[in-house]
Design a protein around this motif. Structure first.
Motif, short mmCIF file in Angstrom:
data_model
loop_
_atom_site.label_atom_id
_atom_site.label_comp_id
_atom_site.label_asym_id
_atom_site.label_seq_id
_atom_site.Cartn_x
_atom_site.Cartn_y
_atom_site.Cartn_z
N GLN A 1 -10.22 -5.93 -99.68
CA GLN A 1 -11.32 -5.59 -98.75
C GLN A 1 -10.97 -6.06 -97.34
O GLN A 1 -10.78 -7.25 -97.11
CB GLN A 1 -12.60 -6.28 -99.23
N VAL B 1 -14.88 -3.48 -92.73
CA VAL B 1 -14.46 -2.08 -92.85
C VAL B 1 -15.10 -1.51 -94.11
O VAL B 1 -15.04 -2.13 -95.17
CB VAL B 1 -12.92 -1.96 -92.94
N HIS B 2 -15.75 -0.37 -93.97
CA HIS B 2 -16.41 0.24 -95.11
C HIS B 2 -15.95 1.69 -95.22
O HIS B 2 -16.66 2.61 -94.83
CB HIS B 2 -17.93 0.15 -94.97
N GLU C 1 -13.20 1.27 -100.05
CA GLU C 1 -14.24 0.29 -100.39
C GLU C 1 -15.32 0.96 -101.25
O GLU C 1 -15.81 0.38 -102.22
CB GLU C 1 -14.85 -0.30 -99.12
N ARG C 2 -15.68 2.17 -100.88
CA ARG C 2 -16.69 2.89 -101.66
C ARG C 2 -16.16 3.21 -103.05
O ARG C 2 -16.88 3.18 -104.04
CB ARG C 2 -17.08 4.19 -100.95
N ARG D 1 -16.32 0.17 -105.43
CA ARG D 1 -17.72 -0.13 -105.81
C ARG D 1 -18.22 0.90 -106.81
O ARG D 1 -18.86 0.56 -107.80
CB ARG D 1 -18.61 -0.13 -104.55
N ARG E 1 -12.04 7.16 -90.01
CA ARG E 1 -11.81 6.11 -89.01
C ARG E 1 -11.04 6.69 -87.84
O ARG E 1 -10.07 7.43 -88.04
CB ARG E 1 -11.02 4.93 -89.63
N GLU F 1 -21.78 5.95 -86.46
CA GLU F 1 -22.20 5.60 -87.82
C GLU F 1 -23.27 6.57 -88.29
O GLU F 1 -24.09 7.00 -87.50
CB GLU F 1 -22.81 4.20 -87.84
N ASP G 1 -26.01 7.30 -91.82
CA ASP G 1 -26.42 6.92 -93.18
C ASP G 1 -26.09 8.10 -94.10
O ASP G 1 -25.69 9.18 -93.64
CB ASP G 1 -27.90 6.54 -93.24
N ASP G 2 -26.25 7.88 -95.38
CA ASP G 2 -25.84 8.90 -96.35
C ASP G 2 -26.55 10.23 -96.12
O ASP G 2 -25.95 11.30 -96.18
CB ASP G 2 -26.11 8.41 -97.78
#
Lengths: 350, 71
Positions: free
Chosen positions: A12, A16-17, A21-22, A25, A186, A238, A240-241
């Motif tokens: 990780q 940074v996401h 990373e997703r 998870r 990114r 950024e 959101d979903d």
């Protein structure tokens, strides 16, 4: 039946996401949904000096993950360099990617490795870490044929590609072709967002939305002004979903400009939103799904070539929708049952 | 006990041996002097924080010891 206990091993980068990373998870969640007691173990990988890479491998190597809380851990699933340096009698690897600067990116502007003695030694040791860590595994999977081919080419290690759906599977929705070409990722050099920006002067009708953050942010904003396309470009740091799903659904098409991508969620997300993908001949993993004239448009990695494709996209709406629909049919075949069954089977836990 | 190791707490000696062995497994060799020193420095800092830029004598000894462990 005693619950199976599995640890997913992640590297990780703090703050940074991204897709990797997703991915880890979601993998942990999907294991849990199938009755596996699963958890995530993550450590950072920073590099201010070369030895940091080896130190990070040592950190994984030093861990004892054979038990946790006094109970045995039945298997570990390692994902990225250097998490697979860990020692465990039942280690399975699902490789997202190796330390690419030492391999396929070497000699390109995306790698800062030189021919200095220290860099040469570091590359040797990285290759050794890969051999030791990967050959100990009961089985090595790769997240795409592109990653599997690199592993065979540079390390002589066989692996099996294992594909999985993108993070918001089940929630993507389609919509009529809008007036934007969408770029997501990114904002860094090797992802080449500038290539799309430079294509815009060649396609006067096209508008672009760039979603993401990164070191190239300032340079891209300046470049947009310099090219005189600032009024047709929107930068969204950024989302959101829900906003992401809307952007996909309302796009005309989606551009993937990275050079040598591992797999990349963006093409799959575009397809599940019924949108075709514009990409380049050197894209790597995306080309496993994007076929020119079938599910998208594949061009030379030059602004003029992308510009021609964009002009086409703004005049041939019907054809574009057919490409998007073909892509959707292709991506809809991916699910989590296959990869989870393969991973558990490799670990002897099916 | 080697002269270098005298004066170091036992757990640290054990750790140095283990780390040396692991570094060797991962391909680091005694000729990688700077890396062995860096590792030794980190280990020694568990006992006494490093002050200044000069490598303290106990750390230099530990680096040599690590290098031997790598053989």
């Amino acid at each position: 039946m005693k619950p199976r206990r599995v640890l997913v091993l992640a590297v990780q980068a703090p703050f940074v996401h991204g897709g990797a990373e997703r991915h880890v998870r979601r993998l942990t969640e999907e294991l849990s949904r199938r009755g596996v007691e699963a958890d995530l173990v993550a450590m950072p990988l920073g590099e201010t000096e070369r030895f940091d890479l080896i130190r990070a491998a040592m950190a994984w190597r030093s861990l004892d993950l054979t038990t946790a809380g006094g109970q045995p851990v039945d298997a570990v699933i390692a994902t990225r360099f250097p998490s697979y340096a860990v020692r465990h009698p039942n280690k399975v690897v699902w490789l997202i990617h190796q330390y690419r600067q030492a391999y396929d990116q070497l000699g390109t502007p995306y790698s800062d490795f030189t021919s200095s003695p220290e860099d040469l030694r570091t590359r040797e040791v990285i290759a050794r870490i890969d051999r030791v860590g990967l050959l100990e595994a009961r089985k090595v999977f790769a997240n795409s044929q592109t990653v599997a081919s690199r592993l065979a080419r540079f390390n002589g290690i066989a692996s099996e590609p294992l594909y999985h759906p993108p993070p918001l599977v089940g929630r993507y929705r389609t919509g009529p072709a809008g007036d934007t070409v969408l770029w997501i990722g990114r904002l860094e050099e090797w992802k080449r967002p500038g290539l799309l920006l430079q294509a815009l002067p060649h396609a006067p009708e096209a508008r672009a939305v760039f979603v993401g953050r990164g070191p190239e942010e300032g340079r891209l904003a300046a470049l947009a002004q310099e090219l005189g396309v600032g009024g047709r470009v929107r930068f969204v740091p950024e989302v959101d979903d829900e906003t992401l799903l809307s952007l996909y659904a309302s796009a005309r098409l989606v551009a993937v400009t990275a050079a040598g991508e591992d797999l990349g969620y963006v093409p799959l997300e575009a397809f599940l939103s019924g949108k075709p993908v514009l990409t380049t001949e050197d894209a790597g993993g995306p080309l496993e799904f994007v076929r020119d004239g079938v599910t998208g448009i594949v061009t030379a990695p030059r602004p003029e070539a992308l510009g021609v494709a964009l002009r086409l996209a703004w005049t041939r709406t019907d054809a574009l929708q057919a490409l998007g629909e073909a892509g959707r049919a292709r991506a809809a075949r991916l699910d989590w049952d296959g990869p989870i069954a393969a991973l558990l089977s490799a670990a002897g836990l099916a | 006990m080697s002269p270098e190791a005298r004066g170091l707490p036992d757990p640290l000696r054990e750790l140095a041996r283990e780390r040396g062995r692991l570094l060797g497994e991962l391909g680091v060799v005694p000729d990688d002097v700077a890396w062995a020193r860096s590792e030794a420095d980190a280990l020694a800092s568990l006992v006494k924080p490093r002050i200044g830029l000069r490598l303290p004598a106990p750390v230099a000894r530990l680096a040599r010891r690590l290098a031997r462990a790598l053989r």
